[in-house]
Write a protein that holds these residues in place. Structure first.
Motif, mmCIF file in Angstrom:
data_model
loop_
_atom_site.group_PDB
_atom_site.id
_atom_site.type_symbol
_atom_site.label_atom_id
_atom_site.label_comp_id
_atom_site.label_asym_id
_atom_site.label_seq_id
_atom_site.Cartn_x
_atom_site.Cartn_y
_atom_site.Cartn_z
ATOM 1 N N PRO A 137 1.005 -1.215 0.098
ATOM 2 C CA PRO A 137 -0.131 0.000 -0.085
ATOM 3 C C PRO A 137 0.793 1.073 -0.126
ATOM 4 O O PRO A 137 0.605 2.380 -0.555
ATOM 5 N N ARG A 138 1.821 1.309 0.650
ATOM 6 C CA ARG A 138 2.661 2.464 0.859
ATOM 7 C C ARG A 138 3.495 2.717 -0.501
ATOM 8 O O ARG A 138 3.395 3.840 -0.910
ATOM 9 N N ALA A 176 -3.556 1.235 -2.327
ATOM 10 C CA ALA A 176 -3.121 2.106 -1.305
ATOM 11 C C ALA A 176 -4.073 1.758 -0.022
ATOM 12 O O ALA A 176 -3.851 2.194 0.943
ATOM 13 N N ARG A 177 -5.536 1.539 -0.378
ATOM 14 C CA ARG A 177 -6.434 1.557 0.526
ATOM 15 C C ARG A 177 -6.352 0.159 1.348
ATOM 16 O O ARG A 177 -7.203 -0.311 2.221
ATOM 17 N N GLY A 178 -5.571 -0.652 0.862
ATOM 18 C CA GLY A 178 -5.445 -2.031 1.538
ATOM 19 C C GLY A 178 -6.170 -3.101 0.981
ATOM 20 O O GLY A 178 -6.188 -4.176 1.554
ATOM 21 N N GLN B 350 -2.415 0.474 9.457
ATOM 22 C CA GLN B 350 -1.424 0.576 8.174
ATOM 23 C C GLN B 350 -1.949 1.984 7.393
ATOM 24 O O GLN B 350 -3.050 2.075 7.169
ATOM 25 N N GLN B 351 -1.310 2.911 7.558
ATOM 26 C CA GLN B 351 -1.372 4.161 6.980
ATOM 27 C C GLN B 351 -0.791 4.573 5.612
ATOM 28 O O GLN B 351 0.482 4.381 5.596
ATOM 29 N N VAL B 352 -1.536 5.256 4.638
ATOM 30 C CA VAL B 352 -0.782 5.763 3.629
ATOM 31 C C VAL B 352 -1.358 6.983 3.325
ATOM 32 O O VAL B 352 -2.564 7.474 3.186
ATOM 33 N N SER B 387 -6.419 -0.569 7.676
ATOM 34 C CA SER B 387 -5.918 0.416 6.771
ATOM 35 C C SER B 387 -6.409 1.736 6.718
ATOM 36 O O SER B 387 -7.694 1.699 6.699
ATOM 37 N N TYR B 389 -6.223 5.150 4.415
ATOM 38 C CA TYR B 389 -5.773 5.924 3.330
ATOM 39 C C TYR B 389 -6.375 7.308 3.139
ATOM 40 O O TYR B 389 -7.420 7.572 3.018
ATOM 41 N N PHE B 400 -10.238 7.003 3.894
ATOM 42 C CA PHE B 400 -10.814 5.685 3.817
ATOM 43 C C PHE B 400 -10.303 4.816 4.826
ATOM 44 O O PHE B 400 -9.009 4.845 5.062
ATOM 45 N N ARG B 402 -10.536 1.066 6.491
ATOM 46 C CA ARG B 402 -11.097 -0.162 5.884
ATOM 47 C C ARG B 402 -10.579 -1.482 7.264
ATOM 48 O O ARG B 402 -9.225 -1.313 7.414
ATOM 49 N N ARG B 404 -11.032 -5.776 7.594
ATOM 50 C CA ARG B 404 -11.694 -6.881 6.989
ATOM 51 C C ARG B 404 -12.470 -7.958 8.053
ATOM 52 O O ARG B 404 -12.250 -8.931 8.010
ATOM 53 N N GLU B 446 -15.839 -0.519 5.423
ATOM 54 C CA GLU B 446 -15.062 0.778 4.931
ATOM 55 C C GLU B 446 -15.886 1.778 5.196
ATOM 56 O O GLU B 446 -16.947 2.178 4.892
#
Lengths: 224, 464
Positions: A137-138, A176-178, B350-352, B387, B389, B400, B402, B404, B446
């Motif tokens: 994602p990164r 990127a959103r996984g 987990q971040q972007v 996640s 984003y 976003f 999200r 699972r 999400e």
């Protein structure tokens, strides 16, 4: 898809990392959870890696980005032209754009961080062995950022390489959103194969484009 | 914090989470601020009125006029003209120019190069000629130096200018190639034979000029020769006598500077490792029987160390990039929010973030809403990883969140659960944003948050 792979020969993997402890860990994990991959060798330095990979001819090399004497990028530079069949998957603890982009541009087919779960690592290895690209994602975020249109960015010299298609952008955003490839496929109403094609195309552009961000990130790292 | 790790007790264990949060909440930690302040560039311009520097590029003689123009904020032509006119008053302009040349340092190599156009340069040459002419004329009129006495003075001045200019050149060469030790290095600065010849010629001119003035009454050639030899011998004697002294001083200076930099660097790294990594390792040893707690500590420490190494104000970045106040940036706020949830709920976020922008009121609400969404996922989804984003687009910012995990049916959420309705939807809609929710039992969740951007202010680059 997975049924096919189990019938096939296991993917041969070569580990390159300067931490013996980490190599041992990955080796144990890969060999315990699946017979889809087989570790055929490992190396702890650039020189060892070049010799070992040339001798063993593995299908996939798991390559640490940070090593003494030039790191993963140096291994890629020395072997890329000689061994075009060997696929490199970069594996690193670093999340810095300079590192990620530098090894992708040096020729790695994908990039994953070392915190990845063993199952996902196996999936990534199999995927690059089949010729696809693997984006964390990164990495997807970095590439989106590099190809973003922002005021004051350099004029586009080669639209074929310097611009992403809207579809590629969508795929990258979902990455990127996984999202996994399968989830992306159902989200965009396309086949997994098409998702793979888009990602491979983005990888090619990331490696070959002369966009300022990409070359700057890559050169920043080489200077250090 | 300063206690050695051996003596960590349960009090430390208790207070650690709050401390970590404090660190993540205030990204520009004080120690980093000190590092910036102590960098050499900052010191140069920190205290006192702004210094005047001579121009390094776009100069004609020594960059004095250009530097003075930069300093006063006027056009360089006017400064040059003033010097030329002042030269008429008994060489006053020349004297001022010479003094400024000696006492104003050259602009360092970090300064941006000056742009100069050929016209300006031609004008400058004209001004130099005018200044020289006015000096001569002024001297002749006032009778300060009559007749042929002016000539040797001019010769000496030209020689002086040549040597001084060479000194500037050698300084610049040393900047280029790094410090050289030794007197030869200091004097010639790696300029080789041409530099030596220029210096020698300059010295010869000065001595000729002075010699001629001193000996103008005695026309005997032997006397001139004797005086010249005496001067040369004295100069050589002084040079030879002081060589070891100069050598040692230069070497000590460079060595001392290097040692100081190394010590500072080492002290900073040691302090940081002690405060962070050693403390965490000690805590992990204490908590060894609780894997959840160990994972939480390790994750928090990893994030902190990563921020220190690779972050925007991190240790590994060049210092000049530290200028922007990254505290008010969106990426930083998202990272802080994710870190807090990671710590509190022992999950991995987990971040972007793509693009970045300054935080305003709306975007702060957006981050708050996103944080609440992450908290919901951490509490209810039953997963280890979430996640996040965030993307900054020209007209809006989208986030976003999200997971699972279990997912849920939005229609069956009990009325007494305020999280989604108040903290997320209410907060977003009050600020003009929108929320979309995609979830179903067993499908994960999400949350899509979108906030229009009020200002299309500059979007800075760099994914984090």
């Amino acid at each position: 898809m997975t049924d096919n792979q189990q019938a096939r020969q296991p993917v041969t993997v070569f580990l390159v990392d300067d931490h013996a402890l980490f190599r041992a860990g990955v080796r144990a994990e890969l060999e315990s959870i699946t017979d889809e991959v087989r570790v055929v060798g490992e190396a702890g330095s650039v020189a060892e890696a070049v010799a070992g990979i040339t001798r063993m001819r593995p299908q996939v090399v798991l390559l640490d980005v940070h090593m003494p004497d030039g790191g993963g990028a140096e291994v890629l530079r020395r072997l890329r032209t000689e061994l075009p069949d060997v696929v490199f998957l970069a594996l690193s603890v670093s999340d810095a754009a300079e590192d990620v982009i530098a090894v992708i541009r040096a020729g790695a087919r994908g990039y994953v961080t070392k915190t990845i779960s063993s199952k996902e690592l196996v999936r990534a290895v199999v995927r690059v062995a089949e010729g696809d690209a693997v984006f964390s994602p990164r990495l997807a975020g970095f590439v989106l950022d590099a190809f973003a249109d922002r005021p004051g960015s350099e004029p586009i010299s080669d639209p074929e390489l310097d611009l992403l298609t809207p579809r590629e952008r969508d795929v990258l955003r979902l990455l990127a959103r996984g999202y996994a490839y399968k989830e992306i496929a159902s989200e965009l109403f396309i086949s997994v194969k098409t998702v793979e094609t888009h990602v491979s195309s983005v990888l090619r552009k990331t490696q070959l484009s002369n966009r300022y961000e990409l070359s700057r990130w890559a050169s920043d790292r080489r200077l250090v | 914090m300063k206690r050695p790790p051996m003596s960590v007790n349960m009090d430390d264990v208790q207070e650690q989470p709050t401390e970590e949060r404090a660190v993540t909440a205030a990204p520009p930690a004080p120690e980093r601020a000190e590092v910036t302040a102590s960098s050499s560039r900052a010191v140069e311009s920190s205290d006192g009125p702004p210094k005047m520097y001579r121009r390094r590029t776009g100069r004609v003689l020594a960059g004095v006029a250009g530097g003075l123009a930069d300093h006063l904020g006027v056009k360089v032509l006017w400064v040059r003209a003033t010097f030329a006119v002042l030269a008429a008053f008994g060489g006053l302009g020349l004297a001022i120019y010479a003094l400024l040349w000696v006492f104003a340092p050259q602009a360092s190599r970090d300064e941006p190069a000056q742009t100069e156009n050929p016209k300006e340069r031609q004008q400058a040459y004209g001004m130099v000629a005018l200044g020289v002419g006015l000096t001569v004329a002024g001297g002749a009129i006032t009778g300060l130096f009559s007749g042929w006495v002016g000539l040797p003075i001019a010769v000496a001045l030209v020689g002086l200018a040549v040597v001084w200019r060479e000194a500037d050149e050698s300084q610049r060469r040393r900047w280029r190639v790094g410090a050289k030790s030794g007197v030869a290095g200091a004097l010639l600065g790696g300029g080789g034979w041409s530099a030596a010849v220029r210096i020698f010629a300059g010295v010869a001119l000065v001595m000729t000029g002075i010699g001629v003035i001193v000996l103008r009454d005695s026309t005997s050639f032997a006397q001139v020769q004797f005086a010249l030899i005496a001067v040369i011998a004295t100069l050589i004697g002084v040079a030879v006598l002081t060589v070891p002294f100069w050598l040692r001083m230069m070497r000590d200076l460079g060595e001392e500077r290097r040692a100081r930099i190394r010590t500072d660097e080492r002290a900073e790294i040691a302090a940081h490792l002690h405060d962070s990594v050693l403390q965490t390792l000690a805590l992990i040893q204490k908590q060894a029987e609780s894997p959840r707690e160990v994972a939480r500590l390790a994750r928090g420490q990893e994030r902190e160390l990563r921020g220190w190494l690779y972050g925007p104000s991190g240790y590994g970045k060049p210092q000049q990039e530290e200028s922007a106040g990254e505290a008010g940036m969106l990426s930083q706020a998202v990272a802080t929010a994710c870190g807090e949830v990671e710590d509190t709920f022992a999950i991995s976020v987990q971040q972007v973030v793509v693009g970045d922008t300054e935080l305003d009121e709306q975007l702060s609400s957006l981050v708050q809403a996103a944080r609440e969404s992450i908290v919901n996922a951490a509490k209810h989804a039953g997963v280890e990883e979430v996640s996040v984003y965030a993307e900054v687009e020209p007209t809006s910012v989208t986030v976003f969140v999200r997971d699972r995990g279990k997912g849920f049916d939005p229609d069956t959420v009990p009325d007494d659960r305020h999280g989604l309705a108040d903290s997320i939807r209410g907060r977003m809609e009050r600020n003009g944003g929108t929320v979309r929710l995609r979830t179903a039992p067993g499908e994960g969740t999400e949350v899509q948050l979108e906030m229009p951007r009020k200002t299309t202010a500059k979007t800075s680059q760099g994914a984090t």
